[in-house]
Design a protein around this motif. Structure first.
Motif, PDB file in Angstrom:
ATOM      1  N   TYR A 110       0.821  -1.213   0.000  1.00  0.00           N
ATOM      2  CA  TYR A 110       0.000   0.000   0.000  1.00  0.00           C
ATOM      3  C   TYR A 110       0.857   1.267   0.000  1.00  0.00           C
ATOM      4  CZ  TYR A 110      -3.515   3.411   1.168  1.00  0.00           C
ATOM      5  OH  TYR A 110      -4.326   4.512   1.134  1.00  0.00           O
ATOM      6  N   ASP A 111       2.069   1.142   0.503  1.00  0.00           N
ATOM      7  CA  ASP A 111       3.016   2.257   0.541  1.00  0.00           C
ATOM      8  C   ASP A 111       3.113   3.000  -0.794  1.00  0.00           C
ATOM      9  OD1 ASP A 111       4.860   3.895   1.638  1.00  0.00           O
ATOM     10  OD2 ASP A 111       6.565   2.541   1.385  1.00  0.00           O
ATOM     11  N   TYR A 112       3.267   2.247  -1.881  1.00  0.00           N
ATOM     12  CA  TYR A 112       3.437   2.865  -3.195  1.00  0.00           C
ATOM     13  C   TYR A 112       2.186   3.627  -3.622  1.00  0.00           C
ATOM     14  CZ  TYR A 112       7.533  -0.143  -3.381  1.00  0.00           C
ATOM     15  OH  TYR A 112       8.714  -0.750  -3.103  1.00  0.00           O
ATOM     16  N   VAL A 113       1.041   3.004  -3.345  1.00  0.00           N
ATOM     17  CA  VAL A 113      -0.230   3.648  -3.692  1.00  0.00           C
ATOM     18  C   VAL A 113      -0.390   4.937  -2.880  1.00  0.00           C
ATOM     19  CG1 VAL A 113      -2.730   3.343  -3.820  1.00  0.00           C
ATOM     20  CG2 VAL A 113      -1.230   1.399  -4.185  1.00  0.00           C
ATOM     21  N   ASP A 114      -0.030   4.840  -1.610  1.00  0.00           N
ATOM     22  CA  ASP A 114      -0.143   5.994  -0.716  1.00  0.00           C
ATOM     23  C   ASP A 114       0.732   7.148  -1.202  1.00  0.00           C
ATOM     24  OD1 ASP A 114      -1.085   7.189   1.755  1.00  0.00           O
ATOM     25  OD2 ASP A 114       0.981   7.026   2.429  1.00  0.00           O
ATOM     26  N   LYS A 115       1.938   6.811  -1.648  1.00  0.00           N
ATOM     27  CA  LYS A 115       2.845   7.851  -2.153  1.00  0.00           C
ATOM     28  C   LYS A 115       2.277   8.525  -3.397  1.00  0.00           C
ATOM     29  CE  LYS A 115       7.209   6.357  -0.229  1.00  0.00           C
ATOM     30  NZ  LYS A 115       8.157   5.239  -0.333  1.00  0.00           N
ATOM     31  N   VAL A 116       1.687   7.731  -4.264  1.00  0.00           N
ATOM     32  CA  VAL A 116       1.085   8.298  -5.479  1.00  0.00           C
ATOM     33  C   VAL A 116      -0.107   9.186  -5.120  1.00  0.00           C
ATOM     34  CG1 VAL A 116      -0.199   7.709  -7.584  1.00  0.00           C
ATOM     35  CG2 VAL A 116       1.890   6.493  -7.033  1.00  0.00           C
ATOM     36  N   LEU A 117      -0.925   8.724  -4.176  1.00  0.00           N
ATOM     37  CA  LEU A 117      -2.083   9.525  -3.762  1.00  0.00           C
ATOM     38  C   LEU A 117      -1.625  10.864  -3.175  1.00  0.00           C
ATOM     39  CD1 LEU A 117      -4.483   6.966  -2.050  1.00  0.00           C
ATOM     40  CD2 LEU A 117      -4.662   7.939  -4.318  1.00  0.00           C
ATOM     41  N   GLU A 118      -0.550  10.793  -2.404  1.00  0.00           N
ATOM     42  CA  GLU A 118      -0.007  12.004  -1.788  1.00  0.00           C
ATOM     43  C   GLU A 118       0.490  12.960  -2.882  1.00  0.00           C
ATOM     44  OE1 GLU A 118      -0.024  14.154   1.270  1.00  0.00           O
ATOM     45  OE2 GLU A 118      -0.636  12.070   1.452  1.00  0.00           O
TER      46      GLU A 118
ATOM     47  N   ILE B 109     -10.291   4.944   6.539  1.00  0.00           N
ATOM     48  CA  ILE B 109      -9.621   3.658   6.333  1.00  0.00           C
ATOM     49  C   ILE B 109      -8.120   3.909   6.467  1.00  0.00           C
ATOM     50  CG2 ILE B 109      -9.265   1.702   4.787  1.00  0.00           C
ATOM     51  CD1 ILE B 109     -11.876   2.580   3.351  1.00  0.00           C
ATOM     52  N   ARG B 110      -7.549   3.386   7.558  1.00  0.00           N
ATOM     53  CA  ARG B 110      -6.115   3.564   7.781  1.00  0.00           C
ATOM     54  C   ARG B 110      -5.420   2.268   7.403  1.00  0.00           C
ATOM     55  NH1 ARG B 110      -4.924   4.211  13.214  1.00  0.00           N
ATOM     56  NH2 ARG B 110      -3.233   5.654  12.931  1.00  0.00           N
ATOM     57  N   THR B 111      -4.548   2.342   6.427  1.00  0.00           N
ATOM     58  CA  THR B 111      -3.878   1.139   5.944  1.00  0.00           C
ATOM     59  C   THR B 111      -2.397   1.207   6.280  1.00  0.00           C
ATOM     60  OG1 THR B 111      -5.404   1.289   4.084  1.00  0.00           O
ATOM     61  CG2 THR B 111      -3.674  -0.355   3.911  1.00  0.00           C
ATOM     62  N   ASN B 112      -1.882   0.116   6.808  1.00  0.00           N
ATOM     63  CA  ASN B 112      -0.452   0.047   7.058  1.00  0.00           C
ATOM     64  C   ASN B 112       0.266   0.025   5.705  1.00  0.00           C
ATOM     65  OD1 ASN B 112       2.237  -1.343   7.563  1.00  0.00           O
ATOM     66  ND2 ASN B 112       1.461  -1.101   9.634  1.00  0.00           N
ATOM     67  N   VAL B 113       1.404   0.697   5.636  1.00  0.00           N
ATOM     68  CA  VAL B 113       2.114   0.792   4.355  1.00  0.00           C
ATOM     69  C   VAL B 113       2.620  -0.560   3.858  1.00  0.00           C
ATOM     70  CG1 VAL B 113       2.771   3.222   4.471  1.00  0.00           C
ATOM     71  CG2 VAL B 113       4.189   1.511   5.613  1.00  0.00           C
ATOM     72  N   ASP B 114       2.732  -1.532   4.769  1.00  0.00           N
ATOM     73  CA  ASP B 114       3.202  -2.851   4.352  1.00  0.00           C
ATOM     74  C   ASP B 114       2.059  -3.798   3.988  1.00  0.00           C
ATOM     75  OD1 ASP B 114       5.948  -2.410   4.555  1.00  0.00           O
ATOM     76  OD2 ASP B 114       5.847  -2.584   6.739  1.00  0.00           O
ATOM     77  N   SER B 137     -12.485   8.643   3.951  1.00  0.00           N
ATOM     78  CA  SER B 137     -11.148   9.207   3.842  1.00  0.00           C
ATOM     79  C   SER B 137     -10.125   8.083   3.947  1.00  0.00           C
ATOM     80  CB  SER B 137     -10.965  10.231   4.961  1.00  0.00           C
ATOM     81  OG  SER B 137      -9.659  10.703   4.967  1.00  0.00           O
ATOM     82  N   LEU B 138      -9.010   8.244   3.257  1.00  0.00           N
ATOM     83  CA  LEU B 138      -7.956   7.237   3.282  1.00  0.00           C
ATOM     84  C   LEU B 138      -6.749   7.789   4.028  1.00  0.00           C
ATOM     85  CD1 LEU B 138      -8.060   6.064  -0.428  1.00  0.00           C
ATOM     86  CD2 LEU B 138      -9.174   4.995   1.493  1.00  0.00           C
ATOM     87  N   ALA B 139      -6.152   6.941   4.835  1.00  0.00           N
ATOM     88  CA  ALA B 139      -4.946   7.359   5.540  1.00  0.00           C
ATOM     89  C   ALA B 139      -3.989   6.184   5.575  1.00  0.00           C
ATOM     90  CB  ALA B 139      -5.303   7.800   6.959  1.00  0.00           C
ATOM     91  N   SER B 140      -2.751   6.454   5.938  1.00  0.00           N
ATOM     92  CA  SER B 140      -1.782   5.366   6.005  1.00  0.00           C
ATOM     93  C   SER B 140      -1.125   5.342   7.374  1.00  0.00           C
ATOM     94  CB  SER B 140      -0.728   5.528   4.916  1.00  0.00           C
ATOM     95  OG  SER B 140      -0.049   6.739   5.103  1.00  0.00           O
ATOM     96  N   ILE B 141      -0.667   4.155   7.742  1.00  0.00           N
ATOM     97  CA  ILE B 141       0.035   3.988   9.012  1.00  0.00           C
ATOM     98  C   ILE B 141       1.452   3.526   8.685  1.00  0.00           C
ATOM     99  CG2 ILE B 141      -0.060   2.973  11.324  1.00  0.00           C
ATOM    100  CD1 ILE B 141      -2.795   1.750  10.497  1.00  0.00           C
ATOM    101  N   ARG B 142       2.422   4.210   9.233  1.00  0.00           N
ATOM    102  CA  ARG B 142       3.801   3.729   9.129  1.00  0.00           C
ATOM    103  C   ARG B 142       4.148   3.048  10.431  1.00  0.00           C
ATOM    104  NH1 ARG B 142       5.808   5.180   4.481  1.00  0.00           N
ATOM    105  NH2 ARG B 142       4.492   6.737   3.514  1.00  0.00           N
TER     106      ARG B 142
END
Lengths: 136, 146
Positions: A110-118, B109-114, B137-142
């Motif tokens: 998901y990291d890559y998708v998140d970076k693109v969204l950002e 929706i908070r998704t872990n980056v991994d 809303s979408l968010a990420s967790i590191r």
């Protein structure tokens, strides 16, 4: 009996003079409505979703590909996530109604998708569609 | 100057148009065969605008769904299966709306980056199927804070 009647009515012909007009009209319709795919993209396996909707405005779509190794491609160029911002800023300047179509492989982190969204947010390309296939 | 013999006028110039339709149809068939219909489809979302000021939202207004690095789903703090998620979120939205006079809660929706991207789409798909969930809303967790 039948032969006699035919003779009486003379030759039957279908008017074909306007046939070419119809054909050309159809031809022009097809030519105008066809959108040629400009890019090759990357090989991705899309995830499946039940809520998948079709995008009607095909002309406003810009694609971003993310393959399973996390490579990002815009306009058939492999780019870094931060370059996506610049490319989409240019696209938005050309067409403010652009919709970003994120075609990401389902196995990608998901990291890559998140970076693109950002990056898209940074470029103010706020209308995003996650590419999915219909779930059967 | 020799006087040219007067040319006979041609009868009437005519362009044969009988085969025009054939040509046009041939072109149509060519276009139809070479056109690749690629219907673009997917899940729509509008990202929030990037602003300098921090928008504060009350904690109780947020319905938090988290996905950890192994792809496990949590509603708030408790683990949940994908099958149960729809009903539970629907209930939470209904409860919030009743308590706050029809105000829409925010589903985050908070998704872990991994986590695999597919999991996030699975969850987002479920939320999309709830007509009451208007604000998503979408968010990420590191891992290790964030």
């Amino acid at each position: 009996m039948r032969m006699q009647r035919l003779k009486k009515e003379g030759k039957i012909n279908i008017p074909t003079a306007s046939m070419s007009d119809i054909a050309f009209l159809l031809l022009i319709f097809f030519m105008v409505s066809t959108v040629f795919r400009k890019e090759i993209g990357l090989k991705v396996t899309l995830p499946e979703a039940r809520a998948t909707e079709r995008i009607v405005k095909t002309r406003n779509i810009a694609h971003v590909y993310i393959d399973k190794n996390g490579r990002i491609s815009v306009d058939d160029v492999i780019v870094q996530p931060k370059d996506v911002t610049l490319r989409f800023k240019l696209k938005l300047a050309e067409n403010p109604a652009i919709i970003s179509h994120v075609k990401a492989d389902k196995r990608v982190k998901y990291d890559y998708v998140d970076k693109v969204l950002e990056a898209l947010r940074e470029a103010k390309a706020l209308r995003v569609v996650f590419a999915t296939d219909y779930k059967r | 100057m020799p006087i040219l013999p007067k040319r006979k006028l041609p009868e009437e110039a005519e362009i044969p148009t009988a085969s025009m339709a054939d040509i046009a149809f041939l072109l149509i068939i060519f276009f139809m065969l070479t056109t690749v219909f690629t219907r673009d489809k997917g899940l729509k979302i509008v990202l929030p605008e990037k602003t300098q000021q921090v928008v504060k939202i009350k904690g109780e207004r947020i319905i938090k769904i988290s996905i950890n690095d192994r792809g496990e789903i949590f509603l708030g703090e408790e683990p949940i299966t994908l099958a149960d998620l729809k009903v539970r979120v629907q209930q939470r939205i209904k409860d919030y709306k009743q308590a706050h006079g029809g105000k829409d809660p925010l589903v985050v929706i908070r998704t872990n980056v991994d986590a695999p991207y597919e999991r996030m789409i699975d969850v987002f798909d479920v939320i999309k199927q709830i007509p009451e969930a208007r604000a998503v809303s979408l968010a990420s967790i590191r891992t290790g804070g964030g």
